[in-house]
Write an enzyme that holds these catalytic residues in place. Structure first.
Site, PDB file in Angstrom:
ATOM      1  CB  THR A 202      -0.939  -0.005   1.221  1.00  0.00           C
ATOM      2  OG1 THR A 202      -1.836  -1.114   1.116  1.00  0.00           O
ATOM      3  CG2 THR A 202      -1.761   1.266   1.307  1.00  0.00           C
TER       4      THR A 202
ATOM      5  CB  SER B 128       2.735  -7.853   1.712  1.00  0.00           C
ATOM      6  OG  SER B 128       1.577  -7.631   2.485  1.00  0.00           O
TER       7      SER B 128
ATOM      8  CB  THR C 179       0.387  -3.338   6.396  1.00  0.00           C
ATOM      9  OG1 THR C 179      -0.872  -3.270   5.713  1.00  0.00           O
ATOM     10  CG2 THR C 179       1.067  -1.983   6.349  1.00  0.00           C
ATOM     11  CG  ASP C 180      -2.669  -7.339   3.598  1.00  0.00           C
ATOM     12  OD1 ASP C 180      -3.045  -6.465   4.394  1.00  0.00           O
ATOM     13  OD2 ASP C 180      -3.276  -7.604   2.545  1.00  0.00           O
TER      14      ASP C 180
END
Length: 360
Positions: A49, A96, A129-130
């Site tokens: 992101t 990710s 961030t995932d």
């Protein structure tokens, strides 16, 4: 007086506008700027992101992750050049959720080569961030260096009004360039907070303050581009380093989720499909069903499959393990990489148990 008011209004409006990017080469082979008095920081870009793009400045959900290159991200934060000399490396550029252990292994080996250079002070990894915490703990356990490594992401795409990525990136570079950050292991930085990769996890799918370290607490915070650490440099108790400098492939480890009436044969199926180890995201503090435990016991006894009992809860301590290995403080996604690295190193089940117990 009017000129002052107009200047203030213009500045206020400018702060509310999304960043406008001018595309250029996504790779930066040399330092973007060089000042002999500043430390050198290398940024490895993975996508996510923080590198996301949307056609509307108000769009924060329906955007394309991994669309903006590292050079463009750095160009959008010119203040970075006041704190360090920057070199950017575009490793990949995806969300990710698309990353694999092969991607993370490749990143690790690139970083190992970079931290070996005497003129490199620190490393920053821009990342979605995932699965950010997975990459972060892998780096924490495989890059044996006192040089700062900071993994950073964002919850809003780069094109959004009040995008959090630019400030997060600036703060990450500041931390990586600071002597105060030496000897603290791999760190996660978002929303002005600095956390240990070993214990920090994503807790909310949408909010900016998603990364938390509930039990261990944060290492520090950054205010006005100055890192403030709460403690002297230290790494988590019992943390083990694994050498993957010559590793080309990691053993498969699968995660199985615990729920009422779970199908115990899924564990057998995972092993039949090539899993060399299993992590169970158990109920509560790692509880697994009796039929499930019988199957797990057979895999351990008959096929020497290491099985780690973790928890599906947000946080906690897992010492329930039947005949397997308790994950103790590690969540399933972090336990998976710990188990993969342990199997790859040839450790026995007792060795692996000691590693998870933080007493190795």
């Amino acid at each position: 007086m009017w000129s002052s008011i107009i200047s203030f209004l213009f500045f206020s409006v400018a702060l509310c506008q999304p960043l406008l990017f001018q595309k250029r080469s996504s790779n930066v082979s040399d330092f973007i700027s060089f000042n002999a008095s500043l430390p050198n920081v290398t940024i490895f870009a993975m996508g996510g992101t923080i590198a996301g793009y949307a056609s509307s400045s108000t769009e924060t959900v329906d955007y394309a992750a991994g669309s903006v290159g590292i050079a463009t991200l750095v160009d959008a934060v010119p203040a970075i050049k006041n704190f360090s000399n920057i070199r950017g490396v575009q490793v990949t550029n995806v969300g990710s959720e698309e990353l694999t252990p092969a991607n993370v292994l490749n990143l690790t080996q690139l970083i190992l080569a970079e931290v070996a250079k005497p003129d490199v002070h620190g490393i920053v990894v821009t990342h979605g961030t995932d699965s950010l915490e997975e990459t972060a703990i892998f780096l924490d356990m495989t890059v044996n260096t006192t040089k700062p490594i900071v993994v950073v992401g964002a919850m809003r795409p780069s094109t959004a009004i009040s995008a959090d990525g630019p400030m997060n990136l600036l703060n990450a570079v500041v931390v990586a360039a600071s002597n105060r950050s030496i000897g603290r292991g791999t760190m996660i930085l978002l929303n002005d907070r600095i956390g240990s990769a070993f214990y920090t996890t994503k807790t909310n799918g949408n909010m900016l303050d998603t990364f938390k370290s509930y039990e261990a607490g944060f290492l520090g915070m950054i205010l006005d581009q100055r890192p403030h650490f709460f403690y002297s440099p230290a790494t988590p108790t019992g943390k083990v380093h694994f050498d993957v400098s010559n590793t080309t492939e990691l053993p498969a480890v699968e995660i199985l989720y615990g729920y009422q009436g779970l199908n115990p044969n899924l564990a057998k199926a995972a092993v039949d499909l090539g899993a060399k180890g299993l992590v169970l995201a158990g109920m509560g503090a790692a509880s697994w069903t009796d039929p499930g435990n019988e199957v797990i016991d057979g895999l351990i006894s008959n096929q020497s499959i290491p099985v780690v009992y973790s928890h599906r809860t947000m946080d906690g301590f897992s010492d329930y393990y039947y005949n397997g290995i308790p994950a103790y403080f590690q969540n399933p996604q972090k336990a998976r990489y710990m188990l993969m690295l342990s199997i790859n190193a040839g450790y026995s089940i007792q060795n692996i148990t000691d590693i998870f117990s933080l007493e190795y």
